[in-house]
Design a protein around this motif. Structure first.
Motif, PDB file in Angstrom:
ATOM      1  N   TYR A   1      77.402  44.029  57.182  1.00 42.76           N
ATOM      2  CA  TYR A   1      76.624  43.717  58.376  1.00 42.76           C
ATOM      3  C   TYR A   1      75.127  43.825  58.078  1.00 42.76           C
ATOM      4  O   TYR A   1      74.336  42.973  58.499  1.00 42.76           O
ATOM      5  N   ARG A   2      74.745  44.866  57.361  1.00 43.12           N
ATOM      6  CA  ARG A   2      73.329  45.052  57.018  1.00 43.12           C
ATOM      7  C   ARG A   2      72.839  43.945  56.095  1.00 43.12           C
ATOM      8  O   ARG A   2      71.741  43.405  56.289  1.00 43.12           O
TER       9      ARG A   2
ATOM     10  N   THR B   1      66.991  46.340  59.857  1.00 42.33           N
ATOM     11  CA  THR B   1      68.039  47.335  59.652  1.00 42.33           C
ATOM     12  C   THR B   1      68.029  48.383  60.755  1.00 42.33           C
ATOM     13  O   THR B   1      69.094  48.814  61.219  1.00 42.33           O
TER      14      THR B   1
ATOM     15  N   LEU C   1      69.646  46.715  63.806  1.00 41.34           N
ATOM     16  CA  LEU C   1      71.083  46.547  63.618  1.00 41.34           C
ATOM     17  C   LEU C   1      71.806  47.884  63.740  1.00 41.34           C
ATOM     18  O   LEU C   1      72.831  47.993  64.430  1.00 41.34           O
ATOM     19  N   ASP C   2      71.297  48.902  63.057  1.00 39.91           N
ATOM     20  CA  ASP C   2      71.963  50.204  63.090  1.00 39.91           C
ATOM     21  C   ASP C   2      71.976  50.786  64.499  1.00 39.91           C
ATOM     22  O   ASP C   2      72.967  51.398  64.919  1.00 39.91           O
TER      23      ASP C   2
END
Length: 297
Positions: free
Chosen positions: A198-199, A173, A176-177
């Protein structure tokens, strides 16, 4: 109501089995068909601002790329990360839905699949829209220090199995973030429902592996396919619309429009404000361009 239904009201959710993939898609509207292909590290949710308006005049299909989102690779196909293989599965999807001929709109990785489909299946693809990319061969040949520092994932994710998979598993996460924040110029610019999708998907190790395979192919077989096309003089004959992050250049200062004119005979387009995630950050501008462009078909 699940997140997909809330992001795509009025669309039906589809799961289509192709020869080597199980593809998750949404479809809606009526008229000439348009296939929407998202980019890394997202899902079909990236099209939530564009799909509804486009469906007023077109049959719209938005799909998770094979291995991304809720789409899965079936079996152990060779070169499953290659854009040629992905394109073959997506063509099967469209034919399975009754669309022998269709326009393709791709963003980021989806645009790489889209132009490969256009080169490989000129009889099927009626037009190509590329958002935010130039062909893979030109991307590698124009790579600079600035490119490497800003797009380090091109090199990281292309490393042999399973180094990048292990690195991503440490804190998916966070990674990704960080990636999306840079692309969107802040997570606050993304729809919370889309961000949650998306997460959710990026937490799946199979999805992260598919993304790595995608980038490994870009550093190998995808580049070879582009080289073969260039050497054989193959060009895209259908109309091409190119939209990119305003001010962005590639290699020695070349703008995307000029690069795409090396690949296609009928190219138009312009730069747009809004950063890399044009379908979300510049949806109104993209839609205005698509309304005119798709009307040419």
């Amino acid at each position: 109501m699940n997140a997909t239904a809330r992001l795509f009201p009025g669309f039906r959710q589809e799961t289509i089995q192709t020869s080597q993939a199980r593809l998750s898609a949404v479809a809606g509207g009526s008229g000439r068909p348009v296939l929407l292909l998202h980019g890394y590290p997202e899902t079909k949710a990236a099209w939530h601002r564009l799909a509804g308006p486009l469906a007023r005049g077109h049959t719209v299909v938005a799909v998770d790329l094979p291995g991304y989102g809720d789409s899965r690779v079936v079996g152990d196909p060779a070169d499953a990360g290659s854009k040629r293989w992905m394109g073959a599965q997506l063509h099967e999807l469209m034919v399975g839905l009754g669309h022998e001929h269709y326009a393709v709109v791709g963003h980021d990785r989806g645009a790489r699949v889209a132009y490969r489909m256009t080169l490989d299946r000129p009889e099927a693809v009626t037009s190509l829209t590329s958002l935010a990319v130039v062909p893979t061969l030109d991307m590698w040949s124009g790579a600079t220090k600035n490119f490497g520092m800003g797009a380090f994932h091109w090199f990281m994710l292309a490393q042999p199995f399973d180094l990048p998979e292990r690195l991503l598993s440490a804190d998916p996460t966070y990674f990704l973030d960080l990636t999306l924040s840079r692309m969107a110029e802040g997570l606050e610019h993304l729809d919370p429902l889309a961000l949650a999708e998306y997460r959710r998907c990026f937490l799946d190790p199979d999805v992260r592996h598919a993304m790595c395979e995608d980038y490994r192919a870009a550093a190998g077989i995808d580049e070879r396919h582009d080289i073969e096309d260039r050497e054989q003089g193959r060009r895209i004959r259908c109309p091409v619309l190119v939209l990119w992050h305003e001010g962005r250049t590639f290699g020695p200062g070349r703008v995307p429009l000029d690069i795409w004119r090396d690949w296609a005979v009928d190219v138009s387009g312009r730069g747009l404000a809004g950063g890399h995630l044009l379908p979300e950050r510049a949806a109104d501008e993209v839609l205005a361009e698509l309304d005119v462009f798709l009307g040419r078909d």
